[in-house]
Structure formats: C-alpha cells, structure tokens
Design a protein around this motif. Sequence first.
Motif, short mmCIF file in Angstrom:
data_model
loop_
_atom_site.label_atom_id
_atom_site.label_comp_id
_atom_site.label_asym_id
_atom_site.label_seq_id
_atom_site.Cartn_x
_atom_site.Cartn_y
_atom_site.Cartn_z
N GLY A 187 0.82 -1.21 0.00
CA GLY A 187 0.00 0.00 0.00
C GLY A 187 0.85 1.26 0.00
O GLY A 187 0.55 2.23 -0.72
N ILE A 188 1.92 1.27 0.80
CA ILE A 188 2.82 2.42 0.83
C ILE A 188 3.47 2.61 -0.54
O ILE A 188 3.59 3.74 -1.05
CB ILE A 188 3.88 2.24 1.93
N MET A 189 3.89 1.51 -1.17
CA MET A 189 4.49 1.59 -2.50
C MET A 189 3.50 2.15 -3.51
O MET A 189 3.86 2.96 -4.38
CB MET A 189 4.96 0.20 -2.94
N THR A 190 2.25 1.73 -3.40
CA THR A 190 1.22 2.22 -4.32
C THR A 190 1.01 3.72 -4.16
O THR A 190 0.87 4.46 -5.15
CB THR A 190 -0.11 1.48 -4.08
N VAL A 191 1.01 4.19 -2.92
CA VAL A 191 0.85 5.63 -2.67
C VAL A 191 2.02 6.40 -3.28
O VAL A 191 1.83 7.43 -3.95
CB VAL A 191 0.74 5.90 -1.16
N PHE A 192 3.23 5.94 -3.03
CA PHE A 192 4.40 6.65 -3.56
C PHE A 192 4.41 6.62 -5.09
O PHE A 192 4.75 7.61 -5.74
CB PHE A 192 5.68 6.01 -3.01
N TRP A 193 4.05 5.47 -5.67
CA TRP A 193 4.03 5.35 -7.13
C TRP A 193 2.99 6.29 -7.75
O TRP A 193 3.24 6.91 -8.79
CB TRP A 193 3.74 3.90 -7.49
N SER A 194 1.83 6.42 -7.11
CA SER A 194 0.74 7.19 -7.71
C SER A 194 0.80 8.68 -7.37
O SER A 194 0.40 9.52 -8.19
CB SER A 194 -0.61 6.63 -7.26
N LEU A 195 1.33 9.02 -6.18
CA LEU A 195 1.31 10.42 -5.75
C LEU A 195 2.71 11.03 -5.65
O LEU A 195 2.84 12.24 -5.45
CB LEU A 195 0.61 10.56 -4.40
N GLY A 196 3.75 10.21 -5.75
CA GLY A 196 5.10 10.74 -5.79
C GLY A 196 5.67 11.19 -4.47
O GLY A 196 6.72 11.85 -4.44
N SER A 197 5.04 10.84 -3.35
CA SER A 197 5.53 11.24 -2.05
C SER A 197 4.97 10.32 -0.99
O SER A 197 3.96 9.63 -1.21
CB SER A 197 5.14 12.69 -1.74
N ILE A 198 5.63 10.31 0.18
CA ILE A 198 5.09 9.58 1.32
C ILE A 198 4.82 10.53 2.49
O ILE A 198 4.43 10.09 3.57
CB ILE A 198 6.05 8.47 1.78
N GLN A 199 5.01 11.84 2.26
CA GLN A 199 4.76 12.84 3.30
C GLN A 199 3.26 13.12 3.36
O GLN A 199 2.64 13.47 2.36
CB GLN A 199 5.50 14.14 2.99
N PHE A 200 2.65 12.96 4.55
CA PHE A 200 1.22 13.17 4.68
C PHE A 200 0.81 14.58 4.24
O PHE A 200 -0.21 14.77 3.58
CB PHE A 200 0.77 12.94 6.12
N ALA A 201 1.59 15.58 4.61
CA ALA A 201 1.26 16.96 4.27
C ALA A 201 1.27 17.20 2.76
O ALA A 201 0.56 18.08 2.26
CB ALA A 201 2.23 17.92 4.96
N GLN A 202 2.04 16.41 2.03
CA GLN A 202 2.08 16.55 0.57
C GLN A 202 1.04 15.66 -0.11
O GLN A 202 0.51 16.02 -1.16
CB GLN A 202 3.47 16.19 0.06
N ILE A 203 0.76 14.50 0.50
CA ILE A 203 -0.15 13.54 -0.13
C ILE A 203 -1.61 14.00 -0.05
O ILE A 203 -2.33 14.00 -1.06
CB ILE A 203 0.00 12.16 0.54
N PHE A 204 -2.06 14.37 1.13
CA PHE A 204 -3.48 14.60 1.35
C PHE A 204 -4.07 15.66 0.41
O PHE A 204 -5.18 15.47 -0.11
CB PHE A 204 -3.73 14.96 2.81
N PRO A 205 -3.38 16.78 0.14
CA PRO A 205 -3.97 17.75 -0.80
C PRO A 205 -4.07 17.23 -2.23
O PRO A 205 -4.85 17.77 -3.04
CB PRO A 205 -3.00 18.95 -0.73
#
Length: 695
Positions: A187-205
């Motif tokens: 799941g973490i890999m999928t988030v990084f692959w799709s959104l380009g970051s693992i930082q919550f402050a950068q991902i959520f927006p």
Amino acid sequence: MDAKLLVTIILYGPLLGAIVAGLFGKRLGALVSMSVTTGFLMLSAVLSWVVFSQWTWGGLEPFTITYAPFIQVGKFVSNWSFRLDGLSAVMLVVVTTVSSLVHLYSWGYMAEDDGKPRFFGYLSLFTFAMLSLISAADFMQLFFGWEGVGLASYLLIGFWHHKPTANAAAIKAFVVNRVGDFGFALGIMTVFWSLGSIQFAQIFPLVAGHANDAWNFAGHSFRLMDLACALLFVGAMGKSAQFFLHTWLPDAMEGPTPVSALIHAATMVTAGVYMVCLLSPMFEYAPVAKHIVVVIGAITALFAATVGLVQNDIKRVIAYSTCSQLGYMFMAAGVGAYQASMFHLFTHAFFKALLFLGAGSVIHAMAHEQDMRRYGNLAKYLPVTFVVMTIGTIAITGLGIPGLGGFAGFYSKDSIIQAAYSAGHAGDPIGYFAFVMGVFVAGLTAFYSWRVAFFTFNGHARWTSQDLEHHWHNRDHDHGDQAHDDHAHAAESHSEPDTGDHGGEHVHLPHESPWTMRLPLILLSIGAIASGFVFAGKFIGEQHLEFWKGAIFTAANNHVLAEVEAPLWIAQAPLIVSVLGLLFAAWMYIVKEGIGARWAAAQGPVYLFLYNKWFFDELYEATFVKGAKLLGDLFWKGGDQKLIDGLGPDGVSAVSIQVGKGAGRLQTGFLYHYAFVMLLGVAAILSYALWAWNA
C-alpha cells in the motif's frame, strides 16, 4: 513550557528508560531499572495530559517538528519528526497513560520474577515505538513504529521463554503480522508510485485530484485510491487482529497479564484503527475500500463475540472482547464516522485495560489459575477488584440511563451504532448492515462480559484452599501465568472454600493484590466512568470540528455524525439488548447456577463450533501450515536433493567415483603390464608418425 519541548520529552523519555534498563539493567539492579523506566513513563503521561489539555481547552494549534533526515533516495524522502494534531494528541494520552499504569502495576505483578530489568526495558521500548508510530509525519516513520511495536510485542509475548506455549505464541504473532505488513508495504508503495511522495502533508492535498486515477492490469481497471487503501487496510487487519488475521491475539495471552493490558487491549492493536482514521483524506475517496473495512469490522465483531461466549480462560474471553470492540471501531471508520471510531478507541483504552489488569489481579489472587471454572465467590475476598471490574463491565456493555447518562461505552459504542444507522439512512445499505450487526453484538457483549463477572465473583466457590496451595507450589517453580487446558476442570464442585483448622498450617485463601496493582485499577476505573460524558462533546458532539481541527477529513456528502430522527426503538436498541444480555447472564450463572456447565458438557455442535473458534486454527493448520510443509518438501526433496544435487554436486561426485573405480582397475601393480602398455603407446606413436609422413 513550550509544547514542542514537551512532546520531545514525551517521545524520547521512554527510549532513554528502555536503554538504561535494557543495556545496564543487570548492573544497576531491578529496583533502579524499574524506577527509571516507570519514572520516565510517569513523566511522559503527565506531560501528555498537559499537551492534551492545551489542545482541548488552551487553543494549541497543529505543528510538526523535524528532528533529522531519516531516509533520502531520489524523490523518496523521509524525515524523523513529531506531528501533533487532534489524532496524535488523543493517542499520546492513551499510550502514555496506559503504559505508565502498566509499569506501576508490574511492580506488584512481576515482583517474584528474576527478569524484571529486561521486562521493564521491553515495556519502555514498546512505548517508544508506539509513540513513534502515532507521531509520524510520513509513511516511513509510521512503518518504523509499526514494525517496532511488532518486535516489542514478540519479545513481550515470549517473555517467559522457558514456556514452549509462550514461544509458539510469540512466533505466531510475528508470522501473522508479517502477512498483514506485506499488504501494508504494498500500500505504501502504491501511494508513492501514484502520488510521488510519502509525506502526509504533501499527499493529502493531492488525493482529490487523483481520486479517479486507475491502474490497468490484465484487462481490468482498478481505482488507485481503492487499491492503495485496501492494501493499507490489510496491514490494519494484521495489527488489529481482524477476521482472517485474528488468530494471533488470543494466543498472545501467554505473555504476562500487564503485557495483555498494554499491547493487546489499549495500544498496539488500536494502531490499525488509528491508521485508517489518520488516512481519512484517502479513505473518503475510496468507497470500495471503505465497504471492505465495514464488512471485515462487522464480521470480526460478530465472530469474536460468539467465540467469547464459551471460553473459560478469563484472559482469552477479554482478548476476544478486544477483537470484537476493534471491529466496532472499524465499522465506524468504514461508514465515515472516524470521530466516533477514535472516541471508542479512547474510552476502550480505559475500560479494557481495567478489565485486563483486573483479571490479572484475580489471577494473582488465585495463584495464577486462569480457568474461570475454578473461581466463584471471590467478591468477599477481592472487594476492590470486584468493584473495579464491575465498573469495567458496565462501561464495556454500554449501560446507562437515557437522558441522564452512563459510563464510557454508553456514549462511544452507541455513537458508532447510531452512525451506522445514519449511513444507512443516507442511502448506503452497508450502514444498515453495520447497524444490525452492531446491535446484535452489543447483546452478545453484555452476556459474555457479565458471564465473566458472575462466574468469577458470585455463586459458589469452585475452589478449595488445597487447590490454591497446589497452585502456589507450582508457581514457586514457574513464575508465570499457568495456561491450563480448557477441559482440564470440566467438573464444577460447589463446595465452599476449605478454611478450617489445619493443625496450625497456613491456609491459602484469595487475597487482594498489593497497592502497586490496585492503584492503577482505581485510576483506570475513573477513566472508565468519566471519559464518555466528559469528552463526548469534544469527540463527536457540537465541538468536534474545533477539537479535531482538520486532523480528520470528511467529504462534503458525509453527514453520518449529524442528528437523524430515528424511531425510539432504534435509538434505544443497544441499551435494550445490553440489558437483555445482563439478565440472561444473571439467570444462567446466578439464578440457575450450573446450567452453563451442563450445556457445555452436552458438547453440542454449536458449542463445539464456538469453543473451537470456528475451527480457524485447524483450517490454517490444514491449509497453510501443512501446505507450506508439502511445498517445502517438494522443493527440498524433489528440487534440491534430486534435481539440483542429483545433477550437480552429487551427480558429478558419483561419476567421479565410478571413473576412479574404473581407473583403479588399471593399476595392477605388475611391471610387465605397465611395460606392455608402454609398448602399445610406442607402437601407436610410430603408426601415427608413418601415416603423417606418407600423407
């Protein structure tokens, strides 16, 4: 004092205590190790309440402290940090309060154990890992804390490593959680692959703009947000012992009772719930994943409650109760009531830790006997434990007076059930499913919770002083919770305890625990009473927006916390079934005492199905364990031994041996044989030379 300095002390205090006790405990001694670790935890707990009060009433705003770079590989950037918001403020109080009280409780419970420095070091290490998890500002630190609590859990479950059952339970917990962690990592890999970051402050927006992104694979299209959230939830299923990945939690009761209260009631097992609520900006755009959360949560709540009806080990009943209550929390998060989920997590920490530690007080008084069929009539011997466990039972069953109030569960659990009905009323059928399951499980919860109370403290004594003397003798040889076979004491004797003259010999009778154990029970009972009505308005009431301050995201169409005009019987359904469960338990274990034993002795198919925990362990043994063994044998005997070794080292060796034997036959030792061979060689060379010359 500055809030940033406070949270830094809160985070690193337990780590310092763990280092002192873990590395220098043998030299410093048990007293110093216990004092240092407990002192740091007490300090962290006090400061956590200071931070929580500043957040709740003092106008403290969210902030993040970055301590140092953690991992930086290309665009993959992770910093070691501390994130303070509404979610982490709540979890700070939960983790440090329960942990500090467990440390204090362990002074009495582990008094005769020689491994106290190691035990207290493990407790503090766990607390540091849990604080790292709840304060993470990105997925990497979250994963670090996630694995850290798993490691500490393994160490604490198997603390009594001389017991084979404890070692097996620790390994089982470790392996099952690795299954969930595999999904979590994907799941973490999928988030990084799709959104380009693992930082919550950068991902959520970014989530809203990528809500409809899809991943095409083998002719099928998958919404990335649903895929990522579903994979992350697999990790939550393992850590929070949800259906399919629940089997490790009951076996984890092999660890010392303080471990059960700290890890398996109030803190580690709630990490999955916390993670789902933290990722509400993602789950709100993942409707399929939310439905999965609801279904798994509801099934877990039902499964664990039904199994808890017939268990006889007091700690296992409470363990299955934990599974069931975690199912409630996931139901709430799945229907979008993240605030209600966190509210129940908050109140559950107090009354479930109270029940576990109360059970530990009973076990301590009964010379580490855990089978409730060997209890009975303990109220007059353990008055403090009886009162606090009754408070915990009232809190978990959600009893109260409509219009006036009640204990903690009356507010938090009912808010989940009402939110589920609200979701169904808003047009999502899964909400009605969760509502029906929630009401039904509330009745089961009341029955098995009061069964524990009545079976333990009321009715006839099913023990004698000789029983206690025997168990005390065994305890002298094995300081630890004695896990007995559930069928070892099937017959219930209704004799009063033997307290007569024994020729001046000491008569063993149950007795209250020392004050180091009773004081945490009293403090937790205050939380079980007051945490509901004091904080209901902040968590789920009119002030919830001011309290959470954006830490929990709800989509524009999410109105599950809004008031819904429901029929009176809908609103009062949880209370009604809870009262019915109480009355049925009272009839079965007080009015008609002994009827439960006769039903159990009948060994009916439903009883056996529930008693054997829906046969999950047997199913997993037959499929995964034996299947893995067969597959291993295939690769080992067929692939490794016959194919690789047979054609490789063993094959070459065999050929070499045969060649050597053949060549050995030529070495006769007779001179004329060697001369004849030499003559043949000379003839062959001359023949070749003549042929070459003529050519």
